[in-house]
Design an enzyme around this catalytic site. Structure first.
Site, PDB file in Angstrom:
ATOM      1  CD  GLU A 262      12.047   5.077   9.110  1.00 49.64           C
ATOM      2  OE1 GLU A 262      11.727   6.154   9.666  1.00 49.64           O
ATOM      3  OE2 GLU A 262      12.268   4.987   7.888  1.00 49.64           O
ATOM      4  CG  LEU A 263       6.815   5.273  13.556  1.00 47.27           C
ATOM      5  CD1 LEU A 263       6.025   5.331  14.853  1.00 47.27           C
ATOM      6  CD2 LEU A 263       5.898   4.945  12.388  1.00 47.27           C
TER       7      LEU A 263
ATOM      8  CD  GLU B 154      10.319  14.005  10.784  1.00 47.02           C
ATOM      9  OE1 GLU B 154      11.197  13.485  10.078  1.00 47.02           O
ATOM     10  OE2 GLU B 154       9.260  13.415  11.105  1.00 47.02           O
TER      11      GLU B 154
ATOM     12  CB  CYS C 235      12.651   9.576   8.669  1.00 46.41           C
ATOM     13  SG  CYS C 235      10.920   9.491   8.176  1.00 46.41           S
TER      14      CYS C 235
ATOM     15  CE  LYS D 220      -2.588   3.497   1.447  1.00 42.57           C
ATOM     16  NZ  LYS D 220      -2.096   4.789   0.987  1.00 42.57           N
TER      17      LYS D 220
END
Length: 463
Positions: free
Chosen positions: A234-235, A367, A268, A160
């Protein structure tokens, strides 16, 4: 978000796609499960042959798919080509190493004698159908770094992808098909985020991996937890970049610019918070600001462009809000902090350096996903570490020092999934990648990453 290719350099919608409905989703899940039944029994040599073929095709397609990536999400064309090449290298690495990484383990007889066993084998078996929810910022690499190990382990994959990179998603599906992977081994699901829960709850889907925002990770983890299914997350990240007195200052400045603005600052693992010892702060800030101000902002399809547009209009709006909040609370803009002149179309934002940032400002804790850097002055290593850890994130970190004692202290005390000395954070297939705190859990890449998509099975043989 509609499933569409919208050129971020112009704001023009180039192509739209219909989301697949319930029957289409069912067909793809069923096909993925059926493919797994056969795929799990194939040998590593057969899987490696197919993955190597995919790598060769990707190399041949590199310029074409790079242009698609640039058109869909705006990174400079030179960086898109490099991303494609990196994916091909990772495929070759896993083709060469997967069998060794997943080799059976044999505890020594003396270790297991009191268990009553004549011998014991620890075996890694594939989990099944893996659902991957992937972001737009590295639309090839984020997918390949999960797909290569997952497929080599004997799993099948459902992708997705982000809704603004549908052509890249379909390209990847076609790539694996052309390479000879059996039908159903790798499929793209053109669905909205609202359809993810039903897919993840399906009993035929065994596990999920997600790279993306903290809210997205929370949502997937909650569903997976309810279903007792394994996840790798994994953010976000707000990586610190520490510069200490013994640093090679010229190299630290040059690397800092690349570390902050790679992928138009939308990474990131980009360095975002530059924490500089007072002894070298002013020299670093002067050099860094001058280099950031000099970057060429323009059409990402042009070879000379160093900074393209942000990928989405909302992304630029969010970034502007962070900068405006900081300025409103007393931060100082050394360069940038605005949209560039002459770019009335597209979602451009100037490379920006902010100083005098403090804890009252949102950007201190949130962030900044774009070419905006914050620079802090630290009186000591203790203060630098305190600032570095004053974040909910812990993806990676960068430290510039020649002092071995400072290195040891940073390895011990930095709250991050990686510590990179005298260079910038980068992902590599041989190195485990992932974060701590709200940057997620689990690891991608290396042996750790491929084993995330396996069941660890103890095989006990009696006397």
């Amino acid at each position: 978000m509609p499933i569409a290719t919208v050129n971020p350099a112009t704001g023009e919608t180039l192509k739209t796609f219909e989301a697949i409905g319930g029957d289409g989703i069912e067909d793809r899940i069923a096909l993925a499960r059926a493919a797994f039944v056969g795929q799990r029994t194939t040998g590593f040599a057969d899987r490696a042959r197919l993955l190597l073929r995919a790598a060769t095709l990707l190399d041949e397609d590199a310029d074409r798919i790079a242009r698609t990536v640039t058109t869909e999400m705006g990174k400079p064309l030179t960086q898109a080509r490099a991303e494609a090449a990196k994916c091909a290298r990772a495929m070759r690495w896993y083709a060469a190493h997967a069998e060794q990484l997943l080799a059976d383990e044999h505890p020594g007889p003396d270790d297991v004698r009191d268990s009553g066993a004549a011998r014991v084998v620890v075996r890694y078996r594939p989990v099944g159908v893996v659902l991957a929810v992937m972001p737009w910022n590295f639309p090839l690499w984020q997918v390949v770094r999960f797909a290569a190990p997952a497929l080599m382990a004997g799993n099948t994959a459902l992708l997705k992808h982000a809704s603004n990179v549908p052509q890249t998603a379909l390209y990847l599906e076609d790539l694996f098909r052309r390479a000879g992977w059996p039908e159903g081994c790798f499929q793209a699901l053109l669905i909205g985020s609202g359809a993810v829960e039903a897919v993840l709850r399906d009993d035929r889907v065994a596990a999920a991996t997600l790279t993306g925002s903290e809210p997205a990770g929370r949502a997937v983890a909650a569903v997976a937890g309810d279903e007792v299914k394994k996840t790798v997350l994994e953010l976000g990240g707000s990586d610190p970049y520490l510069v200490l007195p013994s640093a090679d200052l010229e190299r630290a400045v040059d690397t800092a610019v690349v570390a902050r603005v790679q992928n138009n600052g939308q990474s990131c693992i980009a360095a975002k918070r530059f924490i500089v010892h007072a002894d070298v702060h002013d020299a670093f800030l002067d050099g860094f600001t001058a280099r950031m101000r000099a970057l060429v902002v323009g059409d990402p399809i042009e070879e000379t462009t160093e900074i393209g547009p942000l990928a989405t209009e909302q992304g630029r709006t969010d970034l502007e809000a962070l900068v405006e909040d900081a300025l409103g609370h007393g931060a100082r803009a050394r360069c940038g902090a605005s949209r560039p002149e002459g770019h009335d179309r597209g979602w451009y934002y100037l490379p920006t350096v902010l100083t005098d940032v403090d804890a009252r400002m949102r950007i201190h804790r949130e962030e900044a996903f774009g070419p905006v850097a914050t620079v802090y002055r630290a009186a000591s290593l203790d203060e630098a570490l305190r600032i570095a850890n004053d974040t909910p994130f812990g993806l990676s970190s960068n430290v510039w020092t020649r002092d071995e004692r400072e290195m040891a202290r940073c390895v011990r005390d930095l709250e991050a999934g990686g510590v990179f000395f005298n260079g910038m954070t980068a992902s590599h297939p041989a190195l485990p990648f992932g974060g701590v705190k709200r940057s997620g859990y689990g690891r991608e890449l290396s042996g750790h990453g491929i084993r995330e998509f396996c069941e660890v099975t103890t095989v006990w043989y009696g006397p």
